[in-house]
Design a protein around this motif. Sequence first.
Motif, short mmCIF file in Angstrom:
data_model
loop_
_atom_site.label_atom_id
_atom_site.label_comp_id
_atom_site.label_asym_id
_atom_site.label_seq_id
_atom_site.Cartn_x
_atom_site.Cartn_y
_atom_site.Cartn_z
N GLY A 260 -12.92 109.32 14.80
CA GLY A 260 -11.35 109.89 14.59
C GLY A 260 -10.96 109.44 15.17
N ASN A 261 -10.92 108.78 16.36
CA ASN A 261 -9.88 108.93 17.92
C ASN A 261 -9.81 107.87 18.07
N TYR A 262 -8.90 107.16 17.91
CA TYR A 262 -8.26 105.52 18.45
C TYR A 262 -7.33 105.32 19.55
N THR A 263 -7.88 103.67 19.64
CA THR A 263 -6.24 103.80 20.31
C THR A 263 -6.11 101.86 19.85
N PHE A 264 -5.06 101.41 19.52
CA PHE A 264 -5.40 100.15 19.96
C PHE A 264 -3.91 99.37 19.96
N THR A 265 -3.20 97.90 20.49
CA THR A 265 -1.96 97.53 20.38
C THR A 265 -1.67 96.49 20.07
N LEU A 266 -0.76 96.94 19.29
CA LEU A 266 -0.09 95.64 17.97
C LEU A 266 -0.76 93.72 18.88
N ASN A 267 -0.74 93.16 18.50
CA ASN A 267 -0.52 91.87 18.15
C ASN A 267 0.33 91.40 17.36
N HIS A 268 1.84 90.74 17.71
CA HIS A 268 2.30 90.28 16.44
C HIS A 268 2.10 88.69 16.45
N LYS A 269 2.04 88.65 14.66
CA LYS A 269 1.62 87.98 14.00
C LYS A 269 2.63 86.73 13.13
N ALA A 270 4.05 87.38 13.28
CA ALA A 270 5.08 86.51 12.77
C ALA A 270 6.09 85.97 13.92
N SER A 271 6.68 84.90 13.37
CA SER A 271 6.87 84.20 14.97
C SER A 271 9.37 84.80 14.85
N TYR A 272 9.64 84.52 15.84
CA TYR A 272 11.00 85.50 16.05
C TYR A 272 11.81 83.78 16.49
N LEU A 273 13.40 83.30 15.96
CA LEU A 273 14.18 83.36 16.59
C LEU A 273 14.99 83.93 16.99
N CYS A 274 15.78 83.84 18.18
CA CYS A 274 16.90 84.05 19.41
C CYS A 274 18.04 82.81 19.19
N PHE A 275 19.04 83.18 18.57
CA PHE A 275 20.41 82.63 18.64
C PHE A 275 21.19 83.39 19.64
N VAL A 276 22.11 81.74 20.85
CA VAL A 276 23.10 82.50 21.11
C VAL A 276 23.69 81.34 21.46
N PRO A 277 24.65 81.13 20.31
CA PRO A 277 26.07 80.31 20.46
C PRO A 277 26.73 80.81 21.50
#
Length: 522
Positions: A169-186
Amino acid sequence: MSKSMKQLTQFAACAIAALSVVACSSEDSAQQDNAKQNTAKGVATFDGSQPGNDTRALTRTTATYTLGGDAKVFWSSADKIFVQDDANTFHQSNAANLYNPSNKAKAIFSLASGSFTLNNREVRYTGENGTDANTVTIASTQTQTTANDFSHLGTSGDCGTATATGSNGNYTFTLNHKASYLCFVPRCMNTDLGPNIKLTKIKVTADQPIAGKYDFSTGSLAQKAGETYSNTITLNTSDFSLNTTTPSLATNGAYMVVAPGTYNFTITYTIKDPATNVEDDIVKTIASYNCQEGKINDITAWIDKDITRYDPEYYMWDARKSYWDATGVVQPKLKDTTGNGSATSSSDSRWFNTAAAPNVASYSAKDMPNANLMVWYCVKGQPHWDAEILWTVFGHLYKGGMWYLKKAKIAAMNGKNVNDLDVISPDGYDRRTDLSPVLSSYNVLNEAPGAITQSAPSNKNDYFFLPPLGYYIGNKLVLLGEHGVFWSSNSQGFGYHMTIAKNLSRVNNCDQNLGFPKWTFE
């Protein structure tokens, strides 16, 4: 220890694994700099204690980001996770309990059902609105209301997996993201235009699907048979500023969630000038762009690179000095606005040339085409009104203008030498000396339906472009963006000029004290 179905199991989450920069697109380049890839991982800590009563609430999962660095991702109090129990069945947690206001990267999730005694339990996050451990929806329409704000992350398709370590009942975790992301800076390099235009949306179109309802049963995004997917994602923005000459997250940083993959992208930036109400799309392309799981890709764009900037000077007919070349004047620069200080008498060097008719220009109009040549342009120059061409003047955005065949092409197509076009008009008048055309209301009028082609010419190298720059009457600027009016190099006591508009190509005459732009004809 074992817990009954009604007992709560705590899962403490430290930072959602940091997103790391994959590459910064090099000015609409098809290349990515793989040397800039790095894998920054969040630091996981485990805490099985009760978080207490925490009433703080964020709107949704969010992230903060520094160009060239790593994203710091935070839980919101609306987030839930799915956890695999001892029987390998996934159960959804209660909403997150956040540790404290200064460290929203940590949260505790509790479950009211399932048996959790074994080590290495699988955790899945399927977005803020996720209702299924095996399904993730990447939205084809995403919305960001504030620059450099990724608070739509959790509703746009963010997802992740983790292995929770611990037992009983006692756990820890670190999430690994599985989507990808775009950052636009025009950015906008025209410092007069930048403060006056806004970014209203960004549309990304790929050669493969990038949005839709994905299978997440393996912990990675995969298309489902029978589902409909979109090759396009539209990010609606709230009139982000383009008042920057360098990439600036604070000015207009815009984020998008996409499915991982390698794509050929067409990126459409929609910009608008609220003062002129002109809106248009700026299209950029990037080939073979690698969008990896859990990575942010920076995409820069020089928005005004292909927007022609005009800086015209206006003159009365053949005046020695330009219309606003005087101390203390206020030049209006938007249509139907009024300034002060325009010339009012012939003692002012900004006044028109008052020599007796017929008069040939000696000063500001001497390099303009004479009235004969203007008639050739008007009726034999195959005028094409291009409603889509984008240009800027006085720091504002405009669309539309007229293309005309160049002088040499007109001569060749009509069996003339180039200089013949200056000697006599196609209607038989020599407007340098013959006064009779002045007596008509309109000397040459070309506004019959179909007389002006309503599209850009396909062979633009044979043409030159005239923008509708309007003109000055006294202290008022009129018809900017609608009409273009240009002096000829000769006068008959009235100033010959050529007028262009969407359905108009005309040579006429008028009073010589109006302010028309000085221009080069080809």
